[in-house]
Design a protein around this motif. Structure first.
Motif, PDB file in Angstrom:
ATOM      1  N   LEU A  39      41.337  34.859  35.819  1.00 45.02           N
ATOM      2  CA  LEU A  39      42.286  35.589  34.967  1.00 45.02           C
ATOM      3  C   LEU A  39      43.698  35.052  35.133  1.00 45.02           C
ATOM      4  CD1 LEU A  39      41.449  39.379  34.941  1.00 45.02           C
ATOM      5  CD2 LEU A  39      41.762  37.860  33.003  1.00 45.02           C
ATOM      6  N   GLN A  40      44.080  34.793  36.376  1.00 45.56           N
ATOM      7  CA  GLN A  40      45.423  34.241  36.615  1.00 45.56           C
ATOM      8  C   GLN A  40      45.621  32.944  35.846  1.00 45.56           C
ATOM      9  OE1 GLN A  40      46.206  33.702  40.774  1.00 45.56           O
ATOM     10  NE2 GLN A  40      45.955  35.889  41.221  1.00 45.56           N
ATOM     11  N   GLY A  41      44.567  32.103  35.867  1.00 45.71           N
ATOM     12  CA  GLY A  41      44.654  30.828  35.166  1.00 45.71           C
ATOM     13  C   GLY A  41      44.742  30.996  33.674  1.00 45.71           C
ATOM     14  N   VAL A  42      43.990  31.966  33.134  1.00 46.92           N
ATOM     15  CA  VAL A  42      43.975  32.154  31.692  1.00 46.92           C
ATOM     16  C   VAL A  42      45.291  32.748  31.208  1.00 46.92           C
ATOM     17  CG1 VAL A  42      42.856  33.373  29.793  1.00 46.92           C
ATOM     18  CG2 VAL A  42      41.473  32.431  31.611  1.00 46.92           C
ATOM     19  N   LEU A  43      45.812  33.733  31.965  1.00 46.44           N
ATOM     20  CA  LEU A  43      46.966  34.484  31.479  1.00 46.44           C
ATOM     21  C   LEU A  43      48.277  33.720  31.597  1.00 46.44           C
ATOM     22  CD1 LEU A  43      46.081  38.011  32.843  1.00 46.44           C
ATOM     23  CD2 LEU A  43      45.851  37.171  30.530  1.00 46.44           C
ATOM     24  N   LYS A  44      48.356  32.731  32.497  1.00 44.82           N
ATOM     25  CA  LYS A  44      49.556  31.906  32.674  1.00 44.82           C
ATOM     26  C   LYS A  44      50.814  32.769  32.811  1.00 44.82           C
ATOM     27  CE  LYS A  44      47.973  29.817  29.049  1.00 44.82           C
ATOM     28  NZ  LYS A  44      47.811  29.117  27.792  1.00 44.82           N
ATOM     29  N   PRO A  72      52.066  39.020  30.248  1.00 38.45           N
ATOM     30  CA  PRO A  72      51.544  40.379  30.461  1.00 38.45           C
ATOM     31  C   PRO A  72      50.351  40.686  29.553  1.00 38.45           C
ATOM     32  CG  PRO A  72      53.577  40.440  29.218  1.00 38.45           C
ATOM     33  CD  PRO A  72      53.364  39.013  29.592  1.00 38.45           C
ATOM     34  N   VAL A  73      49.556  41.695  29.947  1.00 36.70           N
ATOM     35  CA  VAL A  73      48.369  42.076  29.178  1.00 36.70           C
ATOM     36  C   VAL A  73      48.530  43.505  28.694  1.00 36.70           C
ATOM     37  CG1 VAL A  73      45.868  42.094  29.158  1.00 36.70           C
ATOM     38  CG2 VAL A  73      47.062  40.752  30.860  1.00 36.70           C
ATOM     39  N   LEU A  74      48.121  43.746  27.471  1.00 36.81           N
ATOM     40  CA  LEU A  74      48.202  45.072  26.880  1.00 36.81           C
ATOM     41  C   LEU A  74      46.832  45.421  26.313  1.00 36.81           C
ATOM     42  CD1 LEU A  74      50.666  47.034  26.149  1.00 36.81           C
ATOM     43  CD2 LEU A  74      50.396  46.148  23.848  1.00 36.81           C
ATOM     44  N   ASP A  75      46.316  46.610  26.671  1.00 33.96           N
ATOM     45  CA  ASP A  75      45.048  47.051  26.090  1.00 33.96           C
ATOM     46  C   ASP A  75      45.269  47.402  24.632  1.00 33.96           C
ATOM     47  OD1 ASP A  75      43.350  46.719  28.165  1.00 33.96           O
ATOM     48  OD2 ASP A  75      43.702  48.702  29.019  1.00 33.96           O
ATOM     49  N   SER A  76      44.335  47.007  23.784  1.00 37.31           N
ATOM     50  CA  SER A  76      44.515  47.260  22.363  1.00 37.31           C
ATOM     51  C   SER A  76      43.226  47.820  21.775  1.00 37.31           C
ATOM     52  CB  SER A  76      44.909  45.964  21.654  1.00 37.31           C
ATOM     53  OG  SER A  76      44.850  46.156  20.272  1.00 37.31           O
ATOM     54  N   ASP A  77      43.373  48.802  20.857  1.00 42.13           N
ATOM     55  CA  ASP A  77      42.171  49.328  20.194  1.00 42.13           C
ATOM     56  C   ASP A  77      41.996  48.678  18.820  1.00 42.13           C
ATOM     57  OD1 ASP A  77      44.342  50.453  19.083  1.00 42.13           O
ATOM     58  OD2 ASP A  77      43.681  52.541  19.240  1.00 42.13           O
ATOM     59  N   TYR A  84      46.496  40.535  24.336  1.00 37.17           N
ATOM     60  CA  TYR A  84      45.843  41.801  24.027  1.00 37.17           C
ATOM     61  C   TYR A  84      44.440  41.741  24.606  1.00 37.17           C
ATOM     62  CZ  TYR A  84      49.608  42.267  20.640  1.00 37.17           C
ATOM     63  OH  TYR A  84      50.835  42.346  20.045  1.00 37.17           O
ATOM     64  N   ALA A  85      43.981  42.874  25.159  1.00 37.93           N
ATOM     65  CA  ALA A  85      42.681  42.853  25.813  1.00 37.93           C
ATOM     66  C   ALA A  85      41.807  43.997  25.339  1.00 37.93           C
ATOM     67  CB  ALA A  85      42.852  42.930  27.317  1.00 37.93           C
ATOM     68  N   ALA A  86      40.510  43.776  25.348  1.00 42.09           N
ATOM     69  CA  ALA A  86      39.531  44.818  25.073  1.00 42.09           C
ATOM     70  C   ALA A  86      38.293  44.488  25.880  1.00 42.09           C
ATOM     71  CB  ALA A  86      39.204  44.880  23.588  1.00 42.09           C
TER      72      ALA A  86
END
Lengths: 155, 103
Positions: free
Chosen positions: A49-54, A57-62, A140-142
């Motif tokens: 995840l650290q590698g992917v996110l560079k 920040p991540v935000l949960d999205s519906d 954005y994450a789900a």
């Protein structure tokens, strides 16, 4: 005579193995360099995840719609479809938490494409499937849980 | 014979691209049934799709993609006669390319 050849053989063998070790190390370095950008290694989820996110920040999205069946068999490929209403998506990444190689794929999409992708995955164990969409500043994450039955005779 | 099949369909001003690649996608964990030896990793790691020589998709993947990878992409617009080119490369440096014309 026999001992001689055997000795030579051992010498050659050790020399060869040394060489192969070197080349393996070289390969490893190359693979690490490769992994820095895209991380397809058998590493724990948080490292990947650290590698992917560079550092973004991540935000949960519906507004991300993941279409995947909630139960699956061990050996059968699972179809997944990712769709979203969000705009300006640069890339879509799919991750399976419990797989040996958690990162399934990263799709870098140009503006000429809809933020849509469909593919088939391998699932090894019951796990969460994560989808990360990259926009200019944030991710954005789900997620969705998929139950995998071991025996292969369905649920 | 090429390892790639591409189909396209135009729906409501969008173009749906379906691609199927024939590839074993071995993850290095399976055993050979006869010799019981581990089958080494063999998987596609890069896939590129271009439209009229312009890159529209670059995709990186690992061993978690299923055998014979299948993808659907949605192209915004797309007109008759567009040339779609797909290229894949795997970890053993094999590669293949296929061209397709949108109808």
């Amino acid at each position: 005579m026999i001992t001689n050849t055997r000795r030579e053989f051992i010498k050659k063998a050790t020399a060869l193995s040394g060489y192969s070790m070197l080349s393996a190390a070289g390969l490893l370095n190359l693979r690490l360099a490769f992994a820095e950008a895209i991380n397809f290694e058998a590493l724990p989820m948080d490292l990947i995840l650290q590698g992917v996110l560079k550092g973004k920040p991540v935000l949960d999205s519906d507004k991300i719609h993941i279409k995947i069946s909630s139960s699956a068999d061990n050996k059968i490929p699972v179809p997944i479809t990712v769709e979203t209403d969000l705009k300006d998506i640069k890339s879509i990444s799919i991750l399976v938490e419990q797989n040996t190689v958690p990162l399934v794929a990263t799709f870098e999409l140009s503006p000429a494409l809809e933020p849509f992708v469909s593919t088939r995955l391998k699932l090894m164990r019951t796990s969460f499937v994560f989808v990360l969409l990259e926009s200019n500043k944030i991710f954005y994450a789900a997620k969705q849980k998929v139950t995998v039955s071991e025996s292969g005779c369905g649920a | 014979m090429s390892s790639i099949k591409i189909r396209s369909k135009r729906v409501n001003g969008k173009t749906e691209l379906r691609t199927l690649i024939t590839h074993p996608m071995e993850n290095g964990l399976n055993h050979d049934k006869k010799t019981n030896e581990l089958i080494p990793e063999h998987y596609i790691n890069t896939l590129t799709i271009t439209r009229n020589d312009q890159i529209i998709i670059t995709s990186y993947m690992g061993t978690s993609i299923s055998k014979d990878p299948f993808f659907i992409f949605m192209l915004n617009g797309g007109t008759e006669g567009d040339t779609i080119t797909l290229t894949w490369k795997d970890n053993l440096d094999n590669s293949d390319t296929e061209k397709h014309t949108v109808v």
